[in-house]
Motif scaffolding. Structure first.
Motif, PDB file in Angstrom:
ATOM      1  N   LEU A 161       0.731  -1.303  -0.020  1.00  0.00           N
ATOM      2  CA  LEU A 161       0.046   0.166  -0.015  1.00  0.00           C
ATOM      3  C   LEU A 161       0.894   1.291  -0.086  1.00  0.00           C
ATOM      4  CD1 LEU A 161      -2.879   0.405   0.301  1.00  0.00           C
ATOM      5  CD2 LEU A 161      -2.722   0.985   2.778  1.00  0.00           C
ATOM      6  N   VAL A 170      -0.607   7.816  12.794  1.00  0.00           N
ATOM      7  CA  VAL A 170      -1.104   7.132  11.561  1.00  0.00           C
ATOM      8  C   VAL A 170      -0.067   6.702  10.811  1.00  0.00           C
ATOM      9  CG1 VAL A 170      -2.162   7.248   9.152  1.00  0.00           C
ATOM     10  CG2 VAL A 170      -3.172   8.316  11.190  1.00  0.00           C
ATOM     11  N   THR A 225       2.450   3.872  12.626  1.00  0.00           N
ATOM     12  CA  THR A 225       1.743   2.676  12.454  1.00  0.00           C
ATOM     13  C   THR A 225       1.630   1.992  11.057  1.00  0.00           C
ATOM     14  OG1 THR A 225       0.152   3.470  14.283  1.00  0.00           O
ATOM     15  CG2 THR A 225      -0.462   1.404  13.281  1.00  0.00           C
ATOM     16  N   LEU A 226       1.405   2.743   9.961  1.00  0.00           N
ATOM     17  CA  LEU A 226       1.523   2.392   8.815  1.00  0.00           C
ATOM     18  C   LEU A 226       2.797   1.715   8.475  1.00  0.00           C
ATOM     19  CD1 LEU A 226      -0.547   5.154   6.786  1.00  0.00           C
ATOM     20  CD2 LEU A 226      -1.447   2.763   7.007  1.00  0.00           C
ATOM     21  N   LEU A 256       3.119  -1.451   9.947  1.00  0.00           N
ATOM     22  CA  LEU A 256       2.293  -2.484   9.088  1.00  0.00           C
ATOM     23  C   LEU A 256       3.134  -2.650   7.825  1.00  0.00           C
ATOM     24  CD1 LEU A 256      -1.178  -1.507  10.441  1.00  0.00           C
ATOM     25  CD2 LEU A 256       0.208  -3.610  10.990  1.00  0.00           C
ATOM     26  N   ALA A 279       3.419  -0.597   5.135  1.00  0.00           N
ATOM     27  CA  ALA A 279       3.176   0.264   4.091  1.00  0.00           C
ATOM     28  C   ALA A 279       4.226   1.197   3.714  1.00  0.00           C
ATOM     29  CB  ALA A 279       1.928   1.187   4.291  1.00  0.00           C
ATOM     30  N   THR A 281      -3.862   5.871  -0.875  1.00  0.00           N
ATOM     31  CA  THR A 281      -4.441   6.604   0.193  1.00  0.00           C
ATOM     32  C   THR A 281      -3.743   7.680   0.534  1.00  0.00           C
ATOM     33  OG1 THR A 281      -5.417   4.407   0.694  1.00  0.00           O
ATOM     34  CG2 THR A 281      -5.403   6.209   2.466  1.00  0.00           C
ATOM     35  N   LEU A 324      -8.460   6.956  -2.393  1.00  0.00           N
ATOM     36  CA  LEU A 324      -8.905   7.220  -0.855  1.00  0.00           C
ATOM     37  C   LEU A 324      -8.396   8.344  -0.119  1.00  0.00           C
ATOM     38  CD1 LEU A 324     -10.964   5.847   1.364  1.00  0.00           C
ATOM     39  CD2 LEU A 324      -9.030   4.470   1.832  1.00  0.00           C
ATOM     40  N   VAL A 356      -8.745  10.323   3.309  1.00  0.00           N
ATOM     41  CA  VAL A 356      -9.137  10.359   4.720  1.00  0.00           C
ATOM     42  C   VAL A 356      -8.874  11.377   5.171  1.00  0.00           C
ATOM     43  CG1 VAL A 356      -8.949   9.056   6.810  1.00  0.00           C
ATOM     44  CG2 VAL A 356      -8.757   7.727   4.740  1.00  0.00           C
ATOM     45  N   SER A 366      -9.938 -10.374   9.870  1.00  0.00           N
ATOM     46  CA  SER A 366     -10.177  -9.921   8.582  1.00  0.00           C
ATOM     47  C   SER A 366     -10.901 -10.917   7.517  1.00  0.00           C
ATOM     48  CB  SER A 366      -8.751 -10.308   7.748  1.00  0.00           C
ATOM     49  OG  SER A 366      -8.609  -9.382   6.836  1.00  0.00           O
ATOM     50  N   VAL A 388      -1.380 -10.081  12.609  1.00  0.00           N
ATOM     51  CA  VAL A 388      -1.250  -9.404  11.327  1.00  0.00           C
ATOM     52  C   VAL A 388      -0.772  -9.815  10.169  1.00  0.00           C
ATOM     53  CG1 VAL A 388      -0.888  -7.026  10.305  1.00  0.00           C
ATOM     54  CG2 VAL A 388      -1.768  -7.122  12.686  1.00  0.00           C
TER      55      VAL A 388
END
Ligand code: ATP
Ligand code: ATP
Lengths: 214, 214
Positions: free
Chosen positions: B2, B16, B19-20, B23, B25, B68, B94, B96, B149, B206
């Motif tokens: 992503l 944000v 954390t991204l 994970l 991204a 995003t 997207l 946000v 998920s 995850v």
């Protein structure tokens, strides 16, 4: 019925108080700004205008009788700290305080807040997770039936392996994880032995979970 | 992978972006304050100092390539609105945006934000829930690892029973429920056959979930 106090009616405090009322709690709201208290006078809450750094104002509002008090003041860090200290002295069983930043949070914890909330940081973390994986609540909301719960180990399965516990076959619940000594074992193996002080994180239909908890 | 852009490195934006990155991204962060961008130069993020109301700055930062983009500017409402409008024009799939209040949120939605976040209000609601019920999210937050998920059935397990699918042993995920024809089968039996058009609601770490989704 849970007796809750909410001090500070900013966006966070207002959302806490409104949601607690919707969930059936008895709520006292206290804010030094008259208009903010006024907004709650059409609700079941007891709405008081007053300065919460003043112990007399806290007492007159009925705060000492609360099981839980939420200190929802962010910008005035000094006020949030003083109020938290007063609540600690009053022996409030659960003090939840919103913190402006990490340092503020550490101070609040030191002087007696049991739980610290960082709204911007915590929503940032959740927003990132929801972009990467589909959010649990969305999924669980698809099945209003489905519920997750953390329970003490039932006596009849202490010392048994997960397989022999028959949580799935007899009780119809799915053991997601075991919480042991503060650590979480996710998706434990069927041969894992359930220990006396474990708590179990289980998923199933609401009725099945409630049955186990009896 | 992503490709995400985060504009504005306040508490929300920082959480944000961080954390991204955790994970997995790819993240671009853009902030007009040099020190804020500097904080991210030791991370894998691409960290740019610049004014996001300037379309050229957005382009030079690589924002148009993002799947995003999160607009994490709260206080400067005008900037957050202008930036959202620019992102909409760029066709970002997207968008946000964090909103300061309900009115700000409505404007952001009107000019193109797909998802609006109200950190203080949303954390207020969640805090209230966690005080009243053993909230799923608290439980899940105890395990930052744990994720749920909904996935399409992987080709290699179509037509197999849940037992034979080895989702638990080989893939380390727990099958909570099967979604079939709009209905949800909670805690399905091990003998249940997984059908081609089923979607599976799975729980696990995850990383394990992401592996299955590949
Ligand atoms: N000493 C005090 N006693 C009672 N109420 C107070 C006191 N100090 C501040 N407040 C109230 O707390 C509320 C929230 O305060 P403030 O705006 O500082 O918090 P915030 O963190 O910015 O709010 P938000 O939840 O919107 O982010 C205000 O309505 C204010 O009137
Ligand atoms: N036009 C802009 N272009 C790029 N960055 C900007 C712009 N305007 C503001 N910022 C940055 O956005 C960040 C967050 O802004 P601000 O403090 O207004 O938001 P906030 O909502 O209070 O943050 P928090 O997430 O902490 O609640 C700041 O670091 C600021 O430098």
């Amino acid at each position: 019925r849970l007796q809750c106090g909410v001090i500070g009616l900013g966006r966070f405090g207002t959302a806490v108080a409104t949601t607690l009322l919707n969930l059936g709690a008895d709520v006292i709201v206290l804010d030094k700004t008259e208009e903010k208290a006024e907004n709650f006078r059409t609700t079941p809450a007891i709405a008081i205008a007053g300065d919460a750094t003043n112990e007399l104002a806290l007492r007159e509002a009925g705060i000492p009788n609360c099981d839980t008090v939420i200190v929802a003041i962010g910008k005035d860090i000094e006020a949030s700290i003083l109020i938290t200290a007063l609540l600690k002295e009053m022996g409030i069983p659960l003090i939840v305080a919103k913190a402006n930043d990490e340092l503020h949070g550490r101070v609040l914890a030191k002087i007696g807040a049991h739980k610290i909330i960082f709204p911007e940081r915590d929503m940032g973390i959740r927003t990132a997770y929801s972009l990467i994986t589909s959010n649990i609540l969305d999924v669980l909301e698809l099945s209003k039936d489905l519920s997750i719960s953390e329970i003490k180990t039932p006596i009849n399965i202490k010392g048994k392996t997960i397989k022999d516990s028959k949580l799935r076959e007899r009780d119809k619940v799915n053991l997601l994880a075991i919480k042991r000594n503060g650590k979480i074992i996710v998706n434990p193996e069927p041969e894992e032995t359930i220990q006396t002080d474990d708590t179990l994180i289980i998923v199933g239909k609401v009725g099945d979970i409630q049955r186990i908890q009896k």
